[in-house]
Write an enzyme that holds these catalytic residues in place. Sequence first.
Site, short mmCIF file in Angstrom:
data_model
loop_
_atom_site.label_atom_id
_atom_site.label_comp_id
_atom_site.label_asym_id
_atom_site.label_seq_id
_atom_site.Cartn_x
_atom_site.Cartn_y
_atom_site.Cartn_z
CG PHE A 1 -1.97 1.44 1.05
CD1 PHE A 1 -3.02 1.26 0.49
CD2 PHE A 1 -1.38 2.43 1.86
CE1 PHE A 1 -3.67 2.27 0.29
CE2 PHE A 1 -2.23 3.53 1.67
CZ PHE A 1 -3.40 3.42 0.85
CG ASP B 1 5.44 4.01 1.80
OD1 ASP B 1 5.46 4.71 2.76
OD2 ASP B 1 4.51 3.92 0.98
CE LYS C 1 -1.31 7.20 6.75
NZ LYS C 1 -0.97 6.19 5.71
C1 LIG Z 1 -1.03 6.12 4.24
C2 LIG Z 1 0.19 5.37 3.40
C3 LIG Z 1 0.33 6.13 2.18
C4 LIG Z 1 -0.42 7.25 1.62
O1 LIG Z 1 -0.49 8.56 2.43
P1 LIG Z 1 -1.60 9.67 2.18
O2 LIG Z 1 -1.24 10.70 2.94
O3 LIG Z 1 -3.01 8.82 2.33
O4 LIG Z 1 -1.58 9.93 0.75
C5 LIG Z 1 1.49 5.74 1.51
N1 LIG Z 1 2.32 4.49 2.21
C6 LIG Z 1 1.80 4.12 3.20
C7 LIG Z 1 2.74 3.02 3.71
C8 LIG Z 1 0.82 4.53 4.01
O5 LIG Z 1 0.29 3.91 5.37
#
Ligand SMILES: *Cc1c(COP(=O)(O)O)cnc(C)c1O
Length: 400
Positions: free
Chosen positions: A140, A225, A254
Amino acid sequence: MKSQDYIALDEKYGAHNYHPLPVVISWAEGCKVKDPEGKTYFDFLSAYSAVNQGHRHPKILKAVRDQLDQVTLTSRAFHNDKMGLFLKKLCEFTGFEMALPMNTGAEAVETALKCARRWGVEVKGVENGKQEIICVEENFHGRTIAIVSMSNDPDSYVNYGPYVPGFKRVPYNSAEAIEKAITPNTVAVIIEPIQGEAGVFVPDAGYLKAVREICTKNKVLFICDEIQTGFCRTGKRFAWQHENARPDIMCLGKALGGGIMPISAIVADYEVMKVFTPGTHGSTFGGNPLASAVGMAALEVLEEQKLDENAERLGKIFREEVAKIKCPKMKQVRGKGLLNAVVFEKGFEAWNVCIALRDAGLLAKQTHGNIIRFAPPLVITEAELREAIAIIKKVFEEIK
Ligand SMILES: *Cc1c(COP(=O)(O)O)cnc(C)c1O
């Protein structure tokens, strides 16, 4: 207005792209939230780890208030007196040489993908248009067209074609699969060090280290990520540090926004970041003075309150205590630091458990039907955690 009235408004006027737990939050502080009726809940989702510092942290609120009296937005057409200080702090906190600020997590991932493609041509010598990026199953990384082109989750990608080419997907938790997929045109490998949305899937020990080594050996960029796992969530500042598998590019988001506003970034060393030259990438809001003030305060809170150590210590207690609960449907408790999940048997529908937890005063959300993620703000105390575990125990023991 009552909770049901707010929910009705969302249903009527909001696109139905989410299926929220039926609860309305109208007040929050630390690791607790309240609904309009005045009922208090533990927040065990933390906005998917965007509220690591706790709701409305006083230090971050002060930074916002002070900055509101100065300047909030300039665009990058001009310098402002906050961005440089923020990026310096971010580089020191992460141990990288340079940072590129954006807003949402998806934008940080897009930035990393663009950086890697450009690096592939300009440094590695791959022909433009031939760059390949290796991603993994159950990933994700966000919701943009390029990012969903990496996804194998039907909810994420179905009917959003045509998809962006240049991605090769291999199984997660297999360094060998990555090595086999590498070609002379491979420019990067992108992974989450722990897969959050996939249900807090922790790869085997040694995986991250092996991926790092394979990338180095093949002159391929390693992109981590850390949007969900970063900023102390897993008991270290960043999850790659559990194996000292330092990436070439780290995607951040985040909790960088301290629970106040969307702030994201990539960090990398000069040798990688140098591929961006004036005009080749950007964002109107990225690095704005308000966000920079918030981001700086958000980092200071993580550091000053040693939230990595708190997550490490309390995470152990959480997994130990929850694993002791007598619940025949519960199969596994897993995670690192305060990013944890309970896995129920296959086919089990955890939605009703989340409703029962809500009624008992704790908010958590299921993922993939049979998994519930438990990720409280990292400012939670041991006493609060034990209180929350008692709620979970009571609810789990009543599961038929
Ligand atoms: C939440 C998340 C994203 C995307 O972030 P947004 O601010 O919602 O665009 C990307 N990678 C990971 C691992 C995430 O948990």
